[in-house]
Design a protein around this motif. Structure first.
Motif, PDB file in Angstrom:
ATOM      1  N   LEU A   3      -8.850   9.299  -6.131  1.00 47.60           N
ATOM      2  CA  LEU A   3      -8.886   8.890  -7.531  1.00 47.60           C
ATOM      3  C   LEU A   3      -9.375  10.054  -8.387  1.00 47.60           C
ATOM      4  CD1 LEU A   3     -10.443   5.317  -7.304  1.00 47.60           C
ATOM      5  CD2 LEU A   3      -8.055   5.919  -7.671  1.00 47.60           C
ATOM      6  N   GLN A   4      -8.781  10.181  -9.545  1.00 40.67           N
ATOM      7  CA  GLN A   4      -9.198  11.197 -10.505  1.00 40.67           C
ATOM      8  C   GLN A   4     -10.384  10.666 -11.309  1.00 40.67           C
ATOM      9  OE1 GLN A   4      -7.815  14.267 -10.467  1.00 40.67           O
ATOM     10  NE2 GLN A   4      -6.639  13.459  -8.740  1.00 40.67           N
ATOM     11  N   PRO A   5     -11.174  11.533 -11.897  1.00 36.28           N
ATOM     12  CA  PRO A   5     -12.271  11.064 -12.744  1.00 36.28           C
ATOM     13  C   PRO A   5     -11.732  10.138 -13.840  1.00 36.28           C
ATOM     14  CG  PRO A   5     -12.465  13.416 -12.365  1.00 36.28           C
ATOM     15  CD  PRO A   5     -11.137  13.000 -11.804  1.00 36.28           C
ATOM     16  N   GLY A   6     -12.390   9.003 -14.019  1.00 44.00           N
ATOM     17  CA  GLY A   6     -11.964   8.031 -15.020  1.00 44.00           C
ATOM     18  C   GLY A   6     -10.966   7.011 -14.509  1.00 44.00           C
ATOM     19  N   VAL A  99      -3.967   1.266  -9.556  1.00 41.41           N
ATOM     20  CA  VAL A  99      -4.943   2.214 -10.086  1.00 41.41           C
ATOM     21  C   VAL A  99      -4.785   2.217 -11.595  1.00 41.41           C
ATOM     22  CG1 VAL A  99      -5.668   4.627 -10.180  1.00 41.41           C
ATOM     23  CG2 VAL A  99      -4.904   3.646  -8.018  1.00 41.41           C
ATOM     24  N   THR A 100      -5.897   2.117 -12.301  1.00 39.62           N
ATOM     25  CA  THR A 100      -5.885   2.149 -13.758  1.00 39.62           C
ATOM     26  C   THR A 100      -7.014   3.047 -14.242  1.00 39.62           C
ATOM     27  OG1 THR A 100      -5.885   0.777 -15.761  1.00 39.62           O
ATOM     28  CG2 THR A 100      -7.360   0.106 -13.986  1.00 39.62           C
ATOM     29  N   ASP A 101      -6.978   3.398 -15.506  1.00 39.83           N
ATOM     30  CA  ASP A 101      -8.079   4.199 -16.035  1.00 39.83           C
ATOM     31  C   ASP A 101      -9.173   3.266 -16.543  1.00 39.83           C
ATOM     32  OD1 ASP A 101      -7.611   3.624 -18.915  1.00 39.83           O
ATOM     33  OD2 ASP A 101      -5.815   4.837 -18.614  1.00 39.83           O
TER      34      ASP A 101
END
Length: 119
Positions: A3-6, A99-101
């Motif tokens: 996962l990316q930050p946020g 996956v969502t922000d």
């Protein structure tokens, strides 16, 4: 997957396919494009077809020697076959993984819960 930050991953479980599909439709209106419905079960798919769940279909012979026939008596002994038990997944038959922000996570969770999901 990293996962990316946020970003936030969400797993939602449903007791029926209709609610799960309705949730995906609503999620797409929020801009969530990678949500899909998957069927979950204790029984895997073999040879491209689902493993049947009736006593007759689990114990009858087949012309294909590489099929699940040798597992028939074991599968037939499952309480699920009799109809007196759920499929072993707590009654949940479908799942959505996405996956969502972080900015959308609350609205995504609300859509899922409004459609009967256990998140």
């Amino acid at each position: 997957m990293q996962l990316q930050p946020g970003e936030r991953s969400i797993l939602a479980y449903f007791t029926n396919e209709a609610d799960a599909l309705n949730a995906v439709t609503q999620l797409k209106s929020l801009g969530i494009t990678d949500a899909r419905v998957d069927r979950i079960s204790n029984y895997t798919r073999m040879g491209g077809t689902a493993v049947p769940t009736s006593i007759a279909s689990l114990t009858t012979a087949s012309n294909n020697p590489e099929d699940y026939r040798s597992f028939g008596p074991l599968l037939a002994a499952s309480p699920v076959v009799s109809g007196y038990a759920h499929n072993g997944t707590g009654g949940f038959t479908h799942m959505i993984a996405l996956v969502t922000d972080d900015t959308q996570s609350e609205s995504v969770l609300q859509v899922l819960k409004n459609n009967g999901a256990q998140v």
